[in-house]
Enzyme design. Structure first.
Site, PDB file in Angstrom:
ATOM      1  N   GLU A 140       0.812  -1.224   0.000  1.00 29.52           N
ATOM      2  CA  GLU A 140       0.000   0.000   0.000  1.00 29.52           C
ATOM      3  C   GLU A 140       0.840   1.266   0.000  1.00 29.52           C
ATOM      4  O   GLU A 140       1.707   1.466   0.863  1.00 29.52           O
ATOM      5  CB  GLU A 140      -0.935   0.023   1.217  1.00 29.52           C
ATOM      6  CG  GLU A 140      -1.842   1.244   1.240  1.00 29.52           C
ATOM      7  CD  GLU A 140      -2.873   1.210   2.344  1.00 29.52           C
ATOM      8  OE1 GLU A 140      -3.657   2.171   2.456  1.00 29.52           O
ATOM      9  OE2 GLU A 140      -2.923   0.214   3.098  1.00 29.52           O
TER      10      GLU A 140
ATOM     11  N   LYS B 157      -8.497  -0.458   1.092  1.00 29.22           N
ATOM     12  CA  LYS B 157      -9.506  -0.774   2.105  1.00 29.22           C
ATOM     13  C   LYS B 157     -10.485  -1.752   1.473  1.00 29.22           C
ATOM     14  O   LYS B 157     -11.111  -1.467   0.464  1.00 29.22           O
ATOM     15  CB  LYS B 157     -10.221   0.492   2.581  1.00 29.22           C
ATOM     16  CG  LYS B 157     -11.132   0.285   3.764  1.00 29.22           C
ATOM     17  CD  LYS B 157     -10.429  -0.348   4.946  1.00 29.22           C
ATOM     18  CE  LYS B 157      -9.336   0.507   5.543  1.00 29.22           C
ATOM     19  NZ  LYS B 157      -8.740  -0.177   6.734  1.00 29.22           N
TER      20      LYS B 157
END
Length: 367
Positions: free
Chosen positions: A155, A171
């Site tokens: 990420e 997410k």
């Protein structure tokens, strides 16, 4: 045996010849190439190296990593405490205090042989690279400064090239794309909006865009929903006194305006941070912080969110290997499902760290 040589493996480069270590973020807009570790609690370690060259991640060397026994991992929150935490977050959502909170737990296990010859964090990076390839894999090894980190983060927290800055919040996680339903997409949209607001604090008004929203990206054994948020920092002639032009404290302002990363806190961020502080029982350390590199001479850099990350803490009678895992909690969250999501995220990586991963088998979930 003496401490291993300080080094950083980040962004496809190997950095050696340690020159300076500082906690001052202004250094990142001075000169040189810096490895950066920002822990969740606010600590910052910036290490400038003199020799930086392109290099692949290392190959595993037999005997250089002896991981913890697979049954020796303990959790800062057990199943009952974690699911109760999910219920408390849902109650807070019900009263309008928050909309989403990322609830995490820290897993710990003693190293069976903490000597540098058998617990080289760079060798854990080598094993993670084989078992779980990642866009932001790397090592930061500064034993004299208490920093020994191996990361396989997928990420992006912040990428900067001159005035352009970008974030890539993740997410929503499942074993396959079919597992990613409306709950996961709602989470992602909520956090993407939070990241837009964070970058909006430091970018030129009207410059924030979302080139990608809720794209499904596969990783080994998992699928994540990923969005991209982009903005432009003020130039040297914009907003006098803002300190946001290239070379004039832009990194310090970026960290001040966006840390901790939105994808691992919640919304609204201030309320989520208060609830996290009430529910979590162990410091997160580099987990969910920022890990990466900055080339101050070129005005570029890349920090990943410190997930899928191991670190060694040697200031204990028995040095500990630690790892964090968590899940985003919203109104639709089921406590047991969220617990199992944290298990899913941890299982493969703990198996790699414990030396029990087999490509042809599915590793057991963390107990």
């Amino acid at each position: 045996m003496s401490d291993p040589t300080p080094l950083a493996r980040l962004g496809g480069c190997l950095a050696t010849d340690l020159r300076d270590v500082t906690s001052d973020p202004e250094a990142l807009d001075s000169s040189g190439w810096w490895a950066v570790v920002a822990d969740y609690e606010g600590g910052l370690c910036c290490a400038r190296f003199g020799d930086v060259r392109p290099a692949p991640l290392p190959a595993p060397v037999p005997g250089r990593w002896r991981g913890p026994a697979a049954d020796s991992w303990t959790s800062s929150l057990d199943r009952a405490a974690y699911t109760e935490g999910v219920r408390r977050i849902r109650a807070a959502i019900g009263t309008g205090d928050v909309y989403q909170v990322n609830l995490c737990r820290v897993l710990s296990a003693p190293l069976p042989d903490p000597s540098p010859g058998a617990a080289d964090i760079d060798q854990l990076t080598a094993r993670l690279a084989l078992g779980t390839p990642a866009a932001y894999a790397g090592t930061v090894r500064l034993p004299a400064h208490g920093v020994e980190i191996a990361t396989a983060s997928p990420e992006l927290y912040l990428r900067r090239a001159g005035r352009t800055v970008e974030s890539g919040p993740i997410k929503g996680t499942g074993r396959s794309e079919a597992d990613l339903g409306e709950k996961e997409r709602a989470e992602n949209v909520m956090i993407t909006d939070l990241v837009r607001n964070d970058l909006g604090r430091v970018c030129v008004p009207g410059s924030i865009t979302v080139p990608q929203l809720c794209a499904a990206e596969p990783y080994r054994g998992l699928v994540h929903l990923v969005s991209t948020v982009r903005g432009e920092l003020p130039g040297t002639g914009h907003a006098p006194g803002s300190g946001l032009g290239p070379g004039t404290g832009a990194w310090a302002r970026l960290l001040e305006g966006t840390f901790p990363p939105g994808s691992i806190t919640g919304a609204p961020k201030s309320s989520a941070l208060r609830l996290i502080d009430e529910l979590e029982t162990a410091p997160r350390g580099p987990y969910t912080g920022g890990i990466g590199w900055v080339d101050a001479d070129q005005g570029v850099g890349e920090l990943a969110v410190g997930i899928r990350t191991f670190w060694i803490e040697r200031d204990h009678p028995r040095p500990q290997l630690r790892f964090g895992t968590g899940a985003g909690i919203i109104w639709d969250s089921d406590p047991e499902r969220e617990w199992h999501e944290t298990e899913l995220k941890a299982s493969r990586l703990l198996a790699v760290a414990s030396g029990e991963y087999d490509d042809h088998e599915t590793p057991a979930h963390t107990r």
